[in-house]
Scaffold this motif. Structure first.
Motif, PDB file in Angstrom:
ATOM      1  N   GLY A  88       0.820  -1.289   0.111  1.00 36.46           N
ATOM      2  CA  GLY A  88       0.037  -0.032  -0.024  1.00 36.46           C
ATOM      3  C   GLY A  88       0.757   1.237   0.135  1.00 36.46           C
ATOM      4  N   GLN A  89       2.070   1.239   0.002  1.00 40.16           N
ATOM      5  CA  GLN A  89       2.863   2.463   0.134  1.00 40.16           C
ATOM      6  C   GLN A  89       3.180   3.021  -1.358  1.00 40.16           C
ATOM      7  N   ASP A  90       3.540   4.146  -1.524  1.00 37.25           N
ATOM      8  CA  ASP A  90       3.989   4.546  -3.051  1.00 37.25           C
ATOM      9  C   ASP A  90       5.140   4.064  -3.406  1.00 37.25           C
ATOM     10  N   LYS A  91       4.866   3.462  -4.553  1.00 37.35           N
ATOM     11  CA  LYS A  91       5.984   2.374  -5.283  1.00 37.35           C
ATOM     12  C   LYS A  91       7.279   3.209  -5.573  1.00 37.35           C
ATOM     13  N   ALA A  92       7.216   4.635  -5.938  1.00 34.30           N
ATOM     14  CA  ALA A  92       8.326   5.389  -6.149  1.00 34.30           C
ATOM     15  C   ALA A  92       9.303   5.537  -4.936  1.00 34.30           C
ATOM     16  N   ALA A  93       8.481   5.768  -3.748  1.00 37.07           N
ATOM     17  CA  ALA A  93       9.234   5.958  -2.685  1.00 37.07           C
ATOM     18  C   ALA A  93       9.999   4.658  -2.118  1.00 37.07           C
ATOM     19  N   VAL A  94       9.190   3.634  -2.319  1.00 37.07           N
ATOM     20  CA  VAL A  94       9.836   2.319  -2.117  1.00 37.07           C
ATOM     21  C   VAL A  94      11.107   2.050  -3.087  1.00 37.07           C
ATOM     22  N   GLN A  95      10.937   2.380  -4.289  1.00 39.65           N
ATOM     23  CA  GLN A  95      11.904   1.820  -5.230  1.00 39.65           C
ATOM     24  C   GLN A  95      13.383   3.115  -4.935  1.00 39.65           C
ATOM     25  N   LYS A  96      13.073   4.259  -4.444  1.00 36.40           N
ATOM     26  CA  LYS A  96      14.113   5.175  -3.963  1.00 36.40           C
ATOM     27  C   LYS A  96      14.856   4.481  -2.955  1.00 36.40           C
ATOM     28  N   GLN A  97      13.919   4.175  -1.891  1.00 35.31           N
ATOM     29  CA  GLN A  97      14.685   3.803  -0.632  1.00 35.31           C
ATOM     30  C   GLN A  97      15.587   2.231  -1.010  1.00 35.31           C
ATOM     31  N   ALA A  98      14.986   1.352  -1.932  1.00 36.63           N
ATOM     32  CA  ALA A  98      15.609   0.269  -2.152  1.00 36.63           C
ATOM     33  C   ALA A  98      17.074   0.668  -2.955  1.00 36.63           C
ATOM     34  N   GLN A  99      16.984   1.633  -3.759  1.00 41.97           N
ATOM     35  CA  GLN A  99      18.230   1.979  -4.503  1.00 41.97           C
ATOM     36  C   GLN A  99      19.135   2.616  -3.575  1.00 41.97           C
ATOM     37  N   GLY A 100      18.730   3.174  -2.602  1.00 52.62           N
ATOM     38  CA  GLY A 100      19.652   3.911  -1.387  1.00 52.62           C
ATOM     39  C   GLY A 100      20.229   2.654  -0.931  1.00 52.62           C
ATOM     40  N   LEU A 101      19.505   1.711  -0.216  1.00 42.10           N
ATOM     41  CA  LEU A 101      19.962   0.627   0.455  1.00 42.10           C
ATOM     42  C   LEU A 101      21.128   0.003  -0.213  1.00 42.10           C
ATOM     43  N   LEU A 102      20.908  -0.129  -1.683  1.00 43.25           N
ATOM     44  CA  LEU A 102      21.710  -1.109  -2.530  1.00 43.25           C
ATOM     45  C   LEU A 102      23.031  -0.395  -2.540  1.00 43.25           C
ATOM     46  N   GLU A 103      23.076   0.998  -2.582  1.00 45.30           N
ATOM     47  CA  GLU A 103      24.289   2.051  -2.741  1.00 45.30           C
ATOM     48  C   GLU A 103      25.126   1.836  -1.279  1.00 45.30           C
ATOM     49  N   ARG A 104      24.151   1.921  -0.398  1.00 44.09           N
ATOM     50  CA  ARG A 104      25.173   1.543   1.108  1.00 44.09           C
ATOM     51  C   ARG A 104      25.783   0.404   1.058  1.00 44.09           C
ATOM     52  N   ILE A 105      25.134  -0.696   0.707  1.00 44.55           N
ATOM     53  CA  ILE A 105      25.873  -2.012   0.956  1.00 44.55           C
ATOM     54  C   ILE A 105      26.974  -2.105   0.030  1.00 44.55           C
ATOM     55  N   SER A 106      26.751  -1.616  -1.327  1.00 48.78           N
ATOM     56  CA  SER A 106      27.765  -1.595  -2.264  1.00 48.78           C
ATOM     57  C   SER A 106      29.141  -0.932  -1.830  1.00 48.78           C
ATOM     58  N   ARG A 107      28.790   0.049  -0.925  1.00 46.74           N
ATOM     59  CA  ARG A 107      29.838   0.888  -0.577  1.00 46.74           C
ATOM     60  C   ARG A 107      30.742   0.221   0.630  1.00 46.74           C
ATOM     61  N   GLY A 108      30.028  -0.964   1.177  1.00 49.97           N
ATOM     62  CA  GLY A 108      30.675  -1.674   2.140  1.00 49.97           C
ATOM     63  C   GLY A 108      30.070  -1.697   3.472  1.00 49.97           C
ATOM     64  N   GLU A 109      28.807  -1.246   3.456  1.00 48.61           N
ATOM     65  CA  GLU A 109      28.075  -1.537   4.814  1.00 48.61           C
ATOM     66  C   GLU A 109      27.460  -3.029   4.950  1.00 48.61           C
ATOM     67  N   ASP A 110      27.515  -3.297   6.142  1.00 50.15           N
ATOM     68  CA  ASP A 110      27.056  -4.993   6.497  1.00 50.15           C
ATOM     69  C   ASP A 110      25.836  -5.094   6.098  1.00 50.15           C
ATOM     70  N   PHE A 111      25.853  -6.253   5.100  1.00 50.37           N
ATOM     71  CA  PHE A 111      24.317  -6.762   4.479  1.00 50.37           C
ATOM     72  C   PHE A 111      23.508  -6.978   5.747  1.00 50.37           C
ATOM     73  N   ALA A 112      24.049  -7.905   6.551  1.00 47.93           N
ATOM     74  CA  ALA A 112      23.333  -8.347   7.563  1.00 47.93           C
ATOM     75  C   ALA A 112      22.562  -7.359   8.633  1.00 47.93           C
ATOM     76  N   ARG A 113      23.557  -6.261   9.003  1.00 52.20           N
ATOM     77  CA  ARG A 113      23.158  -5.141   9.587  1.00 52.20           C
ATOM     78  C   ARG A 113      21.907  -4.315   8.944  1.00 52.20           C
ATOM     79  N   VAL A 114      22.218  -4.188   7.745  1.00 54.71           N
ATOM     80  CA  VAL A 114      21.107  -3.524   7.167  1.00 54.71           C
ATOM     81  C   VAL A 114      19.752  -4.285   6.913  1.00 54.71           C
ATOM     82  N   ALA A 115      19.863  -5.554   6.636  1.00 54.64           N
ATOM     83  CA  ALA A 115      18.850  -6.448   6.683  1.00 54.64           C
ATOM     84  C   ALA A 115      18.002  -6.289   8.122  1.00 54.64           C
ATOM     85  N   SER A 116      18.774  -6.732   9.349  1.00 56.14           N
ATOM     86  CA  SER A 116      17.878  -6.531  10.532  1.00 56.14           C
ATOM     87  C   SER A 116      17.367  -5.219  10.789  1.00 56.14           C
TER      88      SER A 116
END
Length: 303
Positions: A88-116
């Motif tokens: 029920g959330q705005d798809k564009a906002a969710v997509q923007k959030q997901a892209q931001g998470l991908l960039e954070r993990i790609s820069r070296g942030e711990d995958f498990a910590r982000v998932a938690s």
């Protein structure tokens, strides 16, 4: 409608014998003792014959080489996942959030910590760890992406109807065949069982030939230094001790004529042979023989 089930009715009192006998007299035709048959038999247990067989190292190696596929372990893949649900959330906002998470993990942030911290699925508390098998129930689109990844690789943002995911293959073990040392004991057990069953078949085969010559399983058994046992009276399909719970011997008895000798009878526990000794025809039952059935039927009627 109102449904009252018989199983919910309680009848606590004992039923008097006189009442049971009256019920029996009125319904005698319902209670009969079926035909029973009795035989003499010899049975060789596979487990007992294992002491008479020997498995050599070359035999173990030969079996291993000829049956490598039995010892093959499939590819193992361990998957981690960060998931954001549309819900029920705005798809564009969710997509923007997901892209931001991908960039954070790609820069070296711990995958498990982000998932938690942000993942919105049942494995979030476990750092997004979907293990070696549970990830196989994920949507087909995600499973397809997982199959493309090598160990340590991460997907881009993967979209399904439910939302967006970022997937990582934490471990990937290729398909392999277990080494001989690891499966040697298992192979030895297989070969011992096979040899013991072959030995049992050979012994029963010799006994059958002798019994047919003598027209007596008992005489043939004595000549071989064996002792026959009696099955006792059995109903068709009734099991015999713990080596023939499926009732193969009693089924065989009901296919024989009196004094006829069977061919080999195979069960999970070994191999046997039987000779039909006695047939007891079906007959009306006495009260005491079927008392439990009478009480069960009368209780059902009262309920």
């Amino acid at each position: 409608y109102l449904l009252l089930q018989e199983s919910q009715i309680e009848l606590g009192q004992d039923l008097p014998r006189a009442e049971l006998e009256t019920y029996f007299e009125k319904n005698k035709e319902r209670y009969t003792i079926p035909e029973k048959r009795e035989g003499s038999y010899i049975f060789f247990l596979t487990e007992d014959l294992k002491k008479d067989v020997q498995v050599t190292e070359p035999e173990v190696e030969k079996y291993y080489q000829a049956n490598e596929t039995q010892f093959q372990e499939p590819e193992r893949i361990r998957v981690s996942r960060v998931h954001l649900a549309y819900a029920g959330q705005d798809k564009a906002a969710v997509q923007k959030q997901a892209q931001g998470l991908l960039e954070r993990i790609s820069r070296g942030e711990d995958f498990a910590r982000v998932a938690s911290a942000v993942s919105q699925d049942e494995k979030a508390k476990e750092g997004g760890d979907w293990g070696y098998d549970e990830w196989r129930k994920l949507p087909a689109r995600e499973r397809e992406e997982i199959e493309k990844l090598n160990q340590g690789e991460m997907s881009g943002v993967v979209e399904t109807e439910e939302g967006l995911s970022i997937l990582k293959v934490a471990e990937k073990e290729p398909e392999k065949i277990k080494p001989l040392e690891e499966v040697k004991a298992r192979i030895k057990t297989i070969l011992e069982d096979e040899k013991a069953r072959n030995l049992a078949a050979e012994k029963i085969g010799q006994l059958e030939k002798s019994a047919r010559r003598e027209n007596s399983l008992d005489v043939a058994a004595q000549k071989a230094g064996l002792k026959v046992k009696s099955t006792g009276l059995l109903k068709q399909g009734q099991g015999l001790e713990d080596f023939d719970t499926a009732g193969s011997i009693s089924q065989t008895l009901f296919g024989l004529k009196e004094k006829e000798i069977s061919s080999s009878i195979y069960t999970f526990a070994g191999i046997g042979i039987v000779q039909l000794e006695k047939i007891e025809s079906p007959r009306p039952a006495s009260f005491d023989e079927v008392k439990e059935d009478i009480e069960k039927d009368l209780r059902s009627t009262k309920k």
